[in-house]
Write a protein that holds these residues in place. Sequence first.
Motif, PDB file in Angstrom:
ATOM      1  N   GLY A  32      28.679  26.233  11.174  1.00 52.30           N
ATOM      2  CA  GLY A  32      28.553  27.611  11.612  1.00 52.30           C
ATOM      3  C   GLY A  32      27.193  28.251  11.455  1.00 52.30           C
ATOM      4  N   GLU A  37      25.770  20.573  15.810  1.00 55.75           N
ATOM      5  CA  GLU A  37      27.184  20.491  15.437  1.00 55.75           C
ATOM      6  C   GLU A  37      27.514  19.236  14.636  1.00 55.75           C
ATOM      7  OE1 GLU A  37      29.984  21.748  18.580  1.00 55.75           O
ATOM      8  OE2 GLU A  37      28.169  21.980  19.787  1.00 55.75           O
ATOM      9  N   ARG A 125      23.808  32.004  16.246  1.00 57.88           N
ATOM     10  CA  ARG A 125      25.233  32.061  16.547  1.00 57.88           C
ATOM     11  C   ARG A 125      25.826  33.311  15.906  1.00 57.88           C
ATOM     12  NH1 ARG A 125      27.912  26.179  15.554  1.00 57.88           N
ATOM     13  NH2 ARG A 125      29.592  27.596  14.946  1.00 57.88           N
ATOM     14  N   ASP A 127      28.666  33.709  14.676  1.00 64.16           N
ATOM     15  CA  ASP A 127      29.451  33.398  13.482  1.00 64.16           C
ATOM     16  C   ASP A 127      28.587  32.979  12.296  1.00 64.16           C
ATOM     17  OD1 ASP A 127      28.746  30.985  14.664  1.00 64.16           O
ATOM     18  OD2 ASP A 127      30.736  30.073  14.468  1.00 64.16           O
ATOM     19  N   LYS A 148      30.231  34.036  24.549  1.00 64.24           N
ATOM     20  CA  LYS A 148      31.125  32.866  24.618  1.00 64.24           C
ATOM     21  C   LYS A 148      30.423  31.606  25.131  1.00 64.24           C
ATOM     22  CE  LYS A 148      35.140  35.786  24.887  1.00 64.24           C
ATOM     23  NZ  LYS A 148      36.204  36.348  25.642  1.00 64.24           N
ATOM     24  N   PRO A 150      29.740  27.864  25.126  1.00 69.08           N
ATOM     25  CA  PRO A 150      30.563  26.745  24.639  1.00 69.08           C
ATOM     26  C   PRO A 150      29.765  25.770  23.776  1.00 69.08           C
ATOM     27  CG  PRO A 150      30.016  26.421  26.947  1.00 69.08           C
ATOM     28  CD  PRO A 150      29.466  27.766  26.556  1.00 69.08           C
ATOM     29  N   SER A 153      32.306  21.058  20.902  1.00 70.95           N
ATOM     30  CA  SER A 153      33.703  20.962  20.487  1.00 70.95           C
ATOM     31  C   SER A 153      34.642  21.728  21.424  1.00 70.95           C
ATOM     32  CB  SER A 153      33.855  21.526  19.075  1.00 70.95           C
ATOM     33  OG  SER A 153      33.567  22.922  19.087  1.00 70.95           O
ATOM     34  N   GLY A 154      34.062  22.554  22.294  1.00 75.65           N
ATOM     35  CA  GLY A 154      34.870  23.399  23.160  1.00 75.65           C
ATOM     36  C   GLY A 154      34.999  24.815  22.625  1.00 75.65           C
ATOM     37  N   TYR A 155      34.723  24.992  21.337  1.00 78.95           N
ATOM     38  CA  TYR A 155      34.739  26.323  20.725  1.00 78.95           C
ATOM     39  C   TYR A 155      33.664  27.169  21.388  1.00 78.95           C
ATOM     40  CZ  TYR A 155      34.294  29.848  17.006  1.00 78.95           C
ATOM     41  OH  TYR A 155      34.237  31.013  16.299  1.00 78.95           O
ATOM     42  N   ARG A 156      33.972  28.430  21.623  1.00 76.06           N
ATOM     43  CA  ARG A 156      33.002  29.341  22.248  1.00 76.06           C
ATOM     44  C   ARG A 156      32.562  30.382  21.234  1.00 76.06           C
ATOM     45  NH1 ARG A 156      32.552  29.214  27.769  1.00 76.06           N
ATOM     46  NH2 ARG A 156      33.908  27.713  28.784  1.00 76.06           N
ATOM     47  N   VAL A 157      31.283  30.642  21.228  1.00 79.38           N
ATOM     48  CA  VAL A 157      30.724  31.603  20.286  1.00 79.38           C
ATOM     49  C   VAL A 157      29.570  32.342  20.952  1.00 79.38           C
ATOM     50  CG1 VAL A 157      29.139  29.929  19.236  1.00 79.38           C
ATOM     51  CG2 VAL A 157      29.900  31.908  17.900  1.00 79.38           C
TER      52      VAL A 157
END
Length: 169
Positions: A32, A37, A125, A127, A148, A150, A153-157
């Motif tokens: 995070g 990643e 980011r 987060d 958002k 991507p 991992s597919g997570y959007r932030v």
Amino acid sequence: MSGSIAVTIRPVDPGDVPALCDLLNEVIRVGGATIFERPITVEAFIDHFFKSQIQISFLVAAADTGELLGFQVLLTHEQLPDDWADIATFARIGSQALEIGRALFAETVMIARRFGLLAINATIRADNEGGQAYYDAMGFVTYKVDEKVPLKSGYRVDRISKGYRVISD
């Protein structure tokens, strides 16, 4: 770590790279706090920070024990104006109390002024609360939010871009 450790800010040395890669991988494993990643190899570290972008400065914070506590890189970026640079800052987990980032940034700003830069961009980011707080404390101001975005991992932030004015008009 004790706050009594003496810290030196200096340019990166080629021999620092493996330890800096380990430091970055520790940050990545916590999660995070970076665009990375997955842990990276020394070769990938070199490719990212030394070969794929034009580097203006690369500073490390070294304890009097020789341990590397953090690093800060100032780079050109094709999506920024020519008189702007992009910044990336990483501190060893647990070393933030030593104000590593503040010491690194003071030196980075002096270098940015010598290069005649108008501003420095930091994209963080949403987060990454620690990163947001750090850049806010250094005087950066939010000027753009990419919603958002991507991750692999597919997570959007959201990605928040903050600017720091190096040279006043």
